[in-house]
Structures are given as structure tokens and as C-alpha cells.
Motif scaffolding. Structure first.
Motif, short mmCIF file in Angstrom:
data_model
loop_
_atom_site.label_atom_id
_atom_site.label_comp_id
_atom_site.label_asym_id
_atom_site.label_seq_id
_atom_site.Cartn_x
_atom_site.Cartn_y
_atom_site.Cartn_z
N GLY A 68 1.00 -0.97 -0.41
CA GLY A 68 0.03 0.37 0.77
C GLY A 68 1.13 0.93 -0.07
N ASP A 69 2.08 0.91 -0.03
CA ASP A 69 2.77 2.24 0.31
C ASP A 69 4.02 2.41 -1.11
N ASP A 70 3.74 1.08 -1.79
CA ASP A 70 4.49 1.49 -3.08
C ASP A 70 3.80 1.69 -4.05
N LEU A 71 4.08 2.29 -5.52
CA LEU A 71 4.06 2.44 -6.47
C LEU A 71 4.64 0.91 -7.39
N PRO A 72 3.27 0.69 -8.44
CA PRO A 72 2.34 1.03 -8.87
C PRO A 72 0.91 0.40 -7.97
N THR A 73 1.71 -0.69 -7.06
CA THR A 73 0.35 -1.78 -6.23
C THR A 73 -1.00 -0.94 -4.77
N ASN A 74 0.19 0.59 -5.10
CA ASN A 74 -0.62 1.09 -3.99
C ASN A 74 -2.06 1.69 -4.10
N VAL A 75 -2.43 1.05 -5.51
CA VAL A 75 -3.91 0.79 -6.15
C VAL A 75 -4.49 -0.29 -5.21
N LEU A 76 -4.23 -0.35 -5.23
CA LEU A 76 -5.17 -1.55 -4.52
C LEU A 76 -5.56 -1.81 -3.32
N LEU A 77 -5.15 -0.05 -2.52
CA LEU A 77 -5.90 0.48 -1.15
C LEU A 77 -7.64 0.79 -1.94
N GLN A 78 -6.82 1.35 -3.35
CA GLN A 78 -8.94 1.84 -3.73
C GLN A 78 -9.69 0.67 -4.15
N GLU A 79 -9.04 -0.56 -4.69
CA GLU A 79 -9.72 -1.43 -4.46
C GLU A 79 -10.31 -2.84 -3.42
N TYR A 80 -10.02 -2.13 -2.01
CA TYR A 80 -11.42 -3.39 -0.88
C TYR A 80 -12.06 -2.04 -0.01
N SER A 81 -12.24 -1.95 1.13
CA SER A 81 -13.07 -1.57 1.83
C SER A 81 -12.52 -2.30 3.15
N VAL A 82 -12.49 -1.44 4.49
CA VAL A 82 -12.15 -2.84 5.71
C VAL A 82 -14.16 -2.76 5.21
N PRO A 83 -13.97 -4.24 6.04
CA PRO A 83 -15.81 -4.78 6.98
C PRO A 83 -15.81 -3.74 7.68
N SER A 84 -17.33 -3.20 8.13
CA SER A 84 -17.88 -2.27 9.10
C SER A 84 -17.86 -3.07 10.53
N CYS A 85 -18.29 -4.38 10.65
CA CYS A 85 -18.19 -5.80 11.92
C CYS A 85 -17.09 -5.12 12.31
N PHE A 86 -15.80 -4.66 11.79
CA PHE A 86 -14.62 -4.38 12.58
C PHE A 86 -14.27 -3.18 13.47
N SER A 87 -14.16 -3.60 14.33
CA SER A 87 -13.68 -2.14 15.04
C SER A 87 -12.75 -1.08 14.53
N PRO A 88 -12.79 0.34 14.67
CA PRO A 88 -11.26 1.24 14.31
C PRO A 88 -10.50 0.65 13.73
N ASP A 89 -9.33 1.15 13.40
CA ASP A 89 -8.01 0.88 13.28
C ASP A 89 -7.90 2.40 14.73
N LEU A 90 -7.56 1.40 15.78
CA LEU A 90 -6.63 2.10 16.29
C LEU A 90 -5.09 3.61 16.49
N PHE A 91 -4.64 2.34 15.25
CA PHE A 91 -2.98 2.98 15.15
C PHE A 91 -4.12 4.68 14.66
N ASP A 92 -5.03 4.31 13.81
CA ASP A 92 -5.28 5.41 12.65
C ASP A 92 -6.14 6.83 13.28
N LEU A 93 -5.95 6.58 14.91
CA LEU A 93 -6.72 7.61 15.76
C LEU A 93 -5.18 8.28 17.06
N MET A 94 -4.33 7.81 16.21
CA MET A 94 -2.84 8.44 16.64
C MET A 94 -2.75 9.70 16.46
N ASP A 95 -2.67 11.08 17.37
CA ASP A 95 -2.45 12.28 17.09
C ASP A 95 -0.72 12.39 16.04
N ASP A 96 -1.05 12.62 14.61
CA ASP A 96 0.15 13.36 13.94
C ASP A 96 0.21 14.59 13.28
N SER A 97 0.28 15.46 13.92
CA SER A 97 0.51 16.74 14.37
C SER A 97 1.41 17.35 14.23
#
Length: 232
Positions: A68-97
Motif C-alpha cells: 500500500g506504500d509502493d507504486l504501482p501496487t498502492n492502487v490496490l488500496l482503492q479496490e477494497y474496504s475494511v468490513p464495517s463489523c470490525f472495530s476502527p483502526d486504533l493506530f489511526d486515532l493517534m495524533d499525527d500533528s
């Protein structure tokens, strides 16, 4: 639920091995989070279909956490979604200020004894060794791997392990089958081949050496694994 709902136009068919080879055949994929060995997908396709790959007792499997960080394979990130039944990604909640100078959004606090820190109203410093005064130094820590593309032939797989930081992950099988054995946390590690300081036992070798043992009538019921065969 229907796994195809996780994927955008093209559905699961867009992620079959043959389709990925046609799209990314010249792109190199990683075999591990632990080392930098890579191979192009077209070369890997030849490996798993020739006598070496077909007869290898523990075939190489692609285990790429950076697609997901490399070209050209990062396009794959746009081709799927995280199932809604799973909890949010807690790492995503960290302050990236940017004030943290921490692009990963994750910090660790290191305690340094006897370090001078501001302690009075006029901004002076006061070091008090006898009170073990500490300061907290913010240090950048890379975010651990958290998403992967896994590709492998029969007999490939991940050895017995505990996920980093005691986290867990969701897995969708798009082609083939995946067999899981999930043990209670209280299971003695050495009894199932997880020996501290020794390399992880390849999955095919683990099933050869331990599967009959843990599925026998003599195996303690309190350590009984949950066995799952996952289909697409």
C-alpha cells in the motif's frame, strides 16, 4: 457476509493470482516483514509451478506489508474496504500533528533518570538525583505492519505466532483455502512449538510435527484449539 462486497468494480476476480500477475508481473513483492528479500510476481509464478516449488516441503509465500506504500501496487488500496463489523483502526486515532515531528503518529516515552527539568515559576532548572527526577523524551517509533497481501501455494503459510502488540487482524481468502488453528492464550508456548529464541517453525513442518498431538484425545481440553477451514 459476502466478501465480494469488500471489493470495488471487478470484485474478487480482480485479485485472483492470474489477474495480479497480469497487472503486476514485473513488480517485486516481499516475502517477510523481517528481511528485505523480494521477487517479481512473474518469477514467483514460475517458481510455484515448476518442480522446485511443487516439491518444496515449505514453499516460499509472499507476505508483503508495504504494497500500500509502493507504486504501482498502492492502487490496490482503492479496490477494497475494511468490513464495517470490525472495530476502527486504533493506530489511526493517534495524533499525527507535525508538532510531534512524528509522521507515523506513534510516540514512545523514554524515562531518563536525573535529567534537568523545569520545576519553578521563573523557568529555572532543578535536578534532584535523590528523588530520581525524570523527563520524558519523545522518540519516533515506526508503525508496526498492519496490512498485507499474502500469496502462496499449497503447504505455504504462517507459522505459529502471537500477533505484534497482541493485536489481531481480519483476513479475507480470495482463492484457495486457509486452515487456522487458534489456541487459548493460556496454552504453554513450548508445547505448541513456540520456543523463545528459536526461529518460527514453518507451517507445513508444524502440521507434520504437532497437528496429531494437539488434535489427539490426550491433549488437555483447556488447551484445545479452534480449527477453522476458511473458504473464499
Amino acid at each position: 457476509g459476502d466478501d465480494s462486497a469488500l471489493f470495488s468494480a471487478g470484485g474478487i476476480g480482480g485479485w485472483t493470482f492470474a489477474n495480479l500477475v497480469s497487472r503486476f508481473g514485473n513488480v517485486s513483492f516481499r516475502f517477510s516483514d523481517q528481511h528485505g528479500e523480494m521477487m517479481s510476481l512473474s518469477t514467483y509464478s514460475k517458481y510455484i509451478t515448476n518442480p522446485e516449488g511443487l516439491s518444496d516441503d515449505s514453499p516460499l509465500g509472499i507476505y508483503d506489508s508495504e504494497f500500500g506504500d509502493d507504486l504501482p501496487t498502492n492502487v490496490l488500496l482503492q479496490e477494497y474496504s475494511v468490513p464495517s463489523c470490525f472495530s476502527p483502526d486504533l493506530f489511526d486515532l493517534m495524533d499525527d500533528s507535525p508538532n510531534f515531528d512524528d509522521p507515523c503518529g506513534i510516540i514512545s516515552e523514554k524515562i531518563k533518570p536525573n535529567t534537568a527539568i523545569p520545576t519553578d515559576d521563573d523557568g529555572g532548572n532543578d535536578t534532584r538525583p535523590e528523588q530520581s527526577v525524570v523527563s520524558q523524551a519523545i522518540e519516533k517509533v515506526p508503525r508496526p505492519p498492519y496490512r498485507w497481501v499474502l500469496i502462496g501455494p499449497e503447504r505455504s503459510g504462517t507459522g505459529m505466532h502471537v500477533d505484534p502488540l497482541w493485536t489481531n487482524a481480519w483476513v479475507t481468502v480470495l482463492q484457495g483455502l486457509k486452515r487456522w488453528l487458534l489456541f487459548p492464550p493460556s496454552t504453554p508456548y513450548e508445547a505448541i512449538g513456540m520456543v523463545e529464541g528459536k526461529p518460527q517453525t514453518p507451517s507445513s513442518i508444524w502440521f507434520r510435527d504437532y497437528y496429531d498431538k494437539v488434535s489427539s484425545q490426550s491433549w488437555p481440553k483447556e488447551f484445545q484449539p479452534v480449527e477453522v477451514l476458511q473458504y473464499p
